[in-house]
Motif scaffolding. Sequence first.
Motif, PDB file in Angstrom:
ATOM      1  N   GLU A 103       5.985  -9.237   4.701  1.00 27.43           N
ATOM      2  CA  GLU A 103       5.416  -7.967   5.156  1.00 27.43           C
ATOM      3  C   GLU A 103       4.291  -7.494   4.236  1.00 27.43           C
ATOM      4  O   GLU A 103       3.282  -6.943   4.696  1.00 27.43           O
ATOM      5  CB  GLU A 103       6.513  -6.898   5.215  1.00 27.43           C
ATOM      6  CG  GLU A 103       7.602  -7.147   6.239  1.00 27.43           C
ATOM      7  CD  GLU A 103       7.162  -6.764   7.645  1.00 27.43           C
ATOM      8  OE1 GLU A 103       6.033  -6.245   7.798  1.00 27.43           O
ATOM      9  OE2 GLU A 103       7.946  -6.991   8.583  1.00 27.43           O
ATOM     10  N   LEU A 104       4.464  -7.704   2.932  1.00 32.96           N
ATOM     11  CA  LEU A 104       3.501  -7.195   1.955  1.00 32.96           C
ATOM     12  C   LEU A 104       2.379  -8.176   1.634  1.00 32.96           C
ATOM     13  O   LEU A 104       1.425  -7.820   0.935  1.00 32.96           O
ATOM     14  CB  LEU A 104       4.225  -6.830   0.657  1.00 32.96           C
ATOM     15  CG  LEU A 104       5.342  -5.785   0.761  1.00 32.96           C
ATOM     16  CD1 LEU A 104       5.982  -5.558  -0.601  1.00 32.96           C
ATOM     17  CD2 LEU A 104       4.803  -4.475   1.317  1.00 32.96           C
ATOM     18  N   ALA A 105       2.481  -9.397   2.143  1.00 25.63           N
ATOM     19  CA  ALA A 105       1.522 -10.449   1.809  1.00 25.63           C
ATOM     20  C   ALA A 105       0.064 -10.084   2.076  1.00 25.63           C
ATOM     21  O   ALA A 105      -0.805 -10.412   1.269  1.00 25.63           O
ATOM     22  CB  ALA A 105       1.892 -11.739   2.544  1.00 25.63           C
ATOM     23  N   GLN A 158       0.664  -2.034  -7.819  1.00 27.94           N
ATOM     24  CA  GLN A 158       0.174  -2.768  -6.648  1.00 27.94           C
ATOM     25  C   GLN A 158       1.250  -2.882  -5.571  1.00 27.94           C
ATOM     26  O   GLN A 158       0.979  -2.670  -4.382  1.00 27.94           O
ATOM     27  CB  GLN A 158      -0.291  -4.159  -7.083  1.00 27.94           C
ATOM     28  CG  GLN A 158      -1.550  -4.147  -7.933  1.00 27.94           C
ATOM     29  CD  GLN A 158      -1.883  -5.528  -8.472  1.00 27.94           C
ATOM     30  OE1 GLN A 158      -1.044  -6.442  -8.492  1.00 27.94           O
ATOM     31  NE2 GLN A 158      -3.112  -5.708  -8.934  1.00 27.94           N
ATOM     32  N   VAL A 159       2.477  -3.215  -5.979  1.00 28.78           N
ATOM     33  CA  VAL A 159       3.559  -3.379  -5.003  1.00 28.78           C
ATOM     34  C   VAL A 159       3.921  -2.037  -4.374  1.00 28.78           C
ATOM     35  O   VAL A 159       4.110  -1.937  -3.154  1.00 28.78           O
ATOM     36  CB  VAL A 159       4.793  -4.021  -5.663  1.00 28.78           C
ATOM     37  CG1 VAL A 159       5.968  -4.050  -4.696  1.00 28.78           C
ATOM     38  CG2 VAL A 159       4.469  -5.437  -6.127  1.00 28.78           C
ATOM     39  N   PHE A 160       4.024  -0.987  -5.181  1.00 29.28           N
ATOM     40  CA  PHE A 160       4.363   0.327  -4.637  1.00 29.28           C
ATOM     41  C   PHE A 160       3.291   0.813  -3.668  1.00 29.28           C
ATOM     42  O   PHE A 160       3.590   1.396  -2.627  1.00 29.28           O
ATOM     43  CB  PHE A 160       4.530   1.346  -5.770  1.00 29.28           C
ATOM     44  CG  PHE A 160       5.673   1.029  -6.696  1.00 29.28           C
ATOM     45  CD1 PHE A 160       6.673   0.144  -6.319  1.00 29.28           C
ATOM     46  CD2 PHE A 160       5.749   1.607  -7.952  1.00 29.28           C
ATOM     47  CE1 PHE A 160       7.730  -0.156  -7.157  1.00 29.28           C
ATOM     48  CE2 PHE A 160       6.803   1.320  -8.802  1.00 29.28           C
ATOM     49  CZ  PHE A 160       7.792   0.438  -8.405  1.00 29.28           C
ATOM     50  N   SER A 161       2.033   0.565  -4.003  1.00 25.60           N
ATOM     51  CA  SER A 161       0.950   0.956  -3.110  1.00 25.60           C
ATOM     52  C   SER A 161       1.029   0.203  -1.788  1.00 25.60           C
ATOM     53  O   SER A 161       0.834   0.782  -0.708  1.00 25.60           O
ATOM     54  CB  SER A 161      -0.403   0.690  -3.789  1.00 25.60           C
ATOM     55  OG  SER A 161      -1.481   0.973  -2.925  1.00 25.60           O
ATOM     56  N   ILE A 163       3.754  -1.060  -0.418  1.00 22.29           N
ATOM     57  CA  ILE A 163       4.909  -0.553   0.328  1.00 22.29           C
ATOM     58  C   ILE A 163       4.562   0.748   1.038  1.00 22.29           C
ATOM     59  O   ILE A 163       4.904   0.954   2.209  1.00 22.29           O
ATOM     60  CB  ILE A 163       6.110  -0.359  -0.615  1.00 22.29           C
ATOM     61  CG1 ILE A 163       6.647  -1.716  -1.070  1.00 22.29           C
ATOM     62  CG2 ILE A 163       7.218   0.434   0.071  1.00 22.29           C
ATOM     63  CD1 ILE A 163       7.740  -1.641  -2.112  1.00 22.29           C
ATOM     64  N   ASN A 164       3.864   1.639   0.332  1.00 18.45           N
ATOM     65  CA  ASN A 164       3.471   2.909   0.944  1.00 18.45           C
ATOM     66  C   ASN A 164       2.530   2.701   2.122  1.00 18.45           C
ATOM     67  O   ASN A 164       2.641   3.369   3.152  1.00 18.45           O
ATOM     68  CB  ASN A 164       2.804   3.808  -0.100  1.00 18.45           C
ATOM     69  CG  ASN A 164       3.793   4.415  -1.064  1.00 18.45           C
ATOM     70  OD1 ASN A 164       4.967   4.572  -0.732  1.00 18.45           O
ATOM     71  ND2 ASN A 164       3.343   4.730  -2.259  1.00 18.45           N
ATOM     72  N   ARG A 165       1.608   1.774   1.982  1.00 21.12           N
ATOM     73  CA  ARG A 165       0.608   1.566   3.031  1.00 21.12           C
ATOM     74  C   ARG A 165       1.172   0.833   4.244  1.00 21.12           C
ATOM     75  O   ARG A 165       0.806   1.132   5.385  1.00 21.12           O
ATOM     76  CB  ARG A 165      -0.581   0.777   2.467  1.00 21.12           C
ATOM     77  CG  ARG A 165      -1.443   1.561   1.490  1.00 21.12           C
ATOM     78  CD  ARG A 165      -2.549   0.708   0.922  1.00 21.12           C
ATOM     79  NE  ARG A 165      -3.402   0.153   1.969  1.00 21.12           N
ATOM     80  CZ  ARG A 165      -4.391  -0.695   1.742  1.00 21.12           C
ATOM     81  NH1 ARG A 165      -4.639  -1.102   0.507  1.00 21.12           N
ATOM     82  NH2 ARG A 165      -5.130  -1.147   2.737  1.00 21.12           N
ATOM     83  N   ILE A 166       2.078  -0.122   4.012  1.00 19.75           N
ATOM     84  CA  ILE A 166       2.546  -0.970   5.112  1.00 19.75           C
ATOM     85  C   ILE A 166       3.905  -0.537   5.657  1.00 19.75           C
ATOM     86  O   ILE A 166       4.104  -0.476   6.876  1.00 19.75           O
ATOM     87  CB  ILE A 166       2.615  -2.441   4.636  1.00 19.75           C
ATOM     88  CG1 ILE A 166       1.213  -2.950   4.301  1.00 19.75           C
ATOM     89  CG2 ILE A 166       3.245  -3.316   5.717  1.00 19.75           C
ATOM     90  CD1 ILE A 166       1.196  -4.385   3.789  1.00 19.75           C
ATOM     91  N   LEU A 167       4.854  -0.234   4.772  1.00 26.41           N
ATOM     92  CA  LEU A 167       6.236  -0.075   5.210  1.00 26.41           C
ATOM     93  C   LEU A 167       6.704   1.368   5.356  1.00 26.41           C
ATOM     94  O   LEU A 167       7.588   1.636   6.175  1.00 26.41           O
ATOM     95  CB  LEU A 167       7.177  -0.790   4.221  1.00 26.41           C
ATOM     96  CG  LEU A 167       6.971  -2.297   4.070  1.00 26.41           C
ATOM     97  CD1 LEU A 167       7.959  -2.843   3.056  1.00 26.41           C
ATOM     98  CD2 LEU A 167       7.136  -3.003   5.403  1.00 26.41           C
ATOM     99  N   LEU A 168       6.170   2.284   4.565  1.00 30.96           N
ATOM    100  CA  LEU A 168       6.746   3.629   4.526  1.00 30.96           C
ATOM    101  C   LEU A 168       6.726   4.307   5.880  1.00 30.96           C
ATOM    102  O   LEU A 168       7.753   4.787   6.369  1.00 30.96           O
ATOM    103  CB  LEU A 168       6.001   4.487   3.494  1.00 30.96           C
ATOM    104  CG  LEU A 168       6.568   5.879   3.284  1.00 30.96           C
ATOM    105  CD1 LEU A 168       8.011   5.810   2.776  1.00 30.96           C
ATOM    106  CD2 LEU A 168       5.715   6.673   2.299  1.00 30.96           C
ATOM    107  N   ARG A 169       5.579   4.362   6.521  1.00 27.06           N
ATOM    108  CA  ARG A 169       5.472   5.075   7.794  1.00 27.06           C
ATOM    109  C   ARG A 169       6.220   4.364   8.914  1.00 27.06           C
ATOM    110  O   ARG A 169       6.623   4.988   9.892  1.00 27.06           O
ATOM    111  CB  ARG A 169       4.002   5.234   8.175  1.00 27.06           C
ATOM    112  CG  ARG A 169       3.225   6.128   7.207  1.00 27.06           C
ATOM    113  CD  ARG A 169       1.799   6.311   7.634  1.00 27.06           C
ATOM    114  NE  ARG A 169       1.074   7.158   6.702  1.00 27.06           N
ATOM    115  CZ  ARG A 169      -0.217   7.471   6.823  1.00 27.06           C
ATOM    116  NH1 ARG A 169      -0.906   6.996   7.850  1.00 27.06           N
ATOM    117  NH2 ARG A 169      -0.808   8.242   5.933  1.00 27.06           N
TER     118      ARG A 169
END
Length: 310
Positions: A103-105, A158-161, A163-169
């Motif tokens: 997902e984060l790739a 980088q990982v937290f950013s 996650i926020n951009r792709i997975l949070l919403r």
Amino acid sequence: MEPKLLRNMLTSLASTSRLAVELLLKIQTDSEDSDDDIDSSNVYDMRLLVAFMDMLTTVERCFWARETSTEWWDHIVLQAWDDEQWLQNFRMRKATFMGLCEELAPILRRKGTRLRAALMMEKRVAIAIWKLATPDSYRSVANQFGVGKSTVGIVLMQVFSAINRILLRRTVTLGNVHDIVTGFAQMGFPNCGGVIDGTHIPILAPAYLTSKYVNRKGYFSMILQALVDHHGHLIDNNTGWPGKVHDTCIFRNTGLFRKLQVRRQNAHCDPWRPHLPFMLWLLKPYTGSLDSSKEQFNNRLSWWSVLLAI
């Protein structure tokens, strides 16, 4: 290229290297001894260019990274650990971890350079998850994964950013309200639209306002306040408050509270909307002297903690 521009560019490059400065002085001395005044400028520029190109291709480069070992991650965690070990250490199974990496790739994948290979995307995610799942310091995580301490900090951001951009919403959504109400009704809580509570996340003592972060249990923490549906899935969250702050204060300062207040004022527009005691839409356990029915209600409610009704 203009001779003056070339000379300025090479002189600027020379100022960054002791060896280059020595070459520059030597070539300049040789050029001054030349009798050819007509072509001396061009010869000087060409000698400079050739000398620098030769220097850049022959000088042995020194890498600044210290020697580290990735044996633990490459050959033990990835190849030998079973699901139980992954759950104990990363709080997720390996299949879940690999799905998260996929997902984060698009954001986390990097290309290597001539100086060093890029850190593998799976390793970046693992560093972030390990730091979240354990109380280890940056230095400990760096030694564990064979990277620099500063690399750990960069990877976390980088990982937290990502996650926020792709997975949070996509993950934290309100869901289908009618399905949630039906699900809670089947569990014995009619007209319920969600469950809310706070949890303390342990932290190191901050450098400022230290007393504000000591919670009622006596350790330093920040509070995560979460709203979940009948499956326990997050549908809203708020974090960052010091551990000493009361749950009520946090809730009254959240966007969720303001939205529910506005919706409550417009309740006449929604005829199926239930009305419950305590702020009309928030229900807490019974207190004081309890009969059997109230005790049964509190027992059912205890594992949800505080019930947030629509």
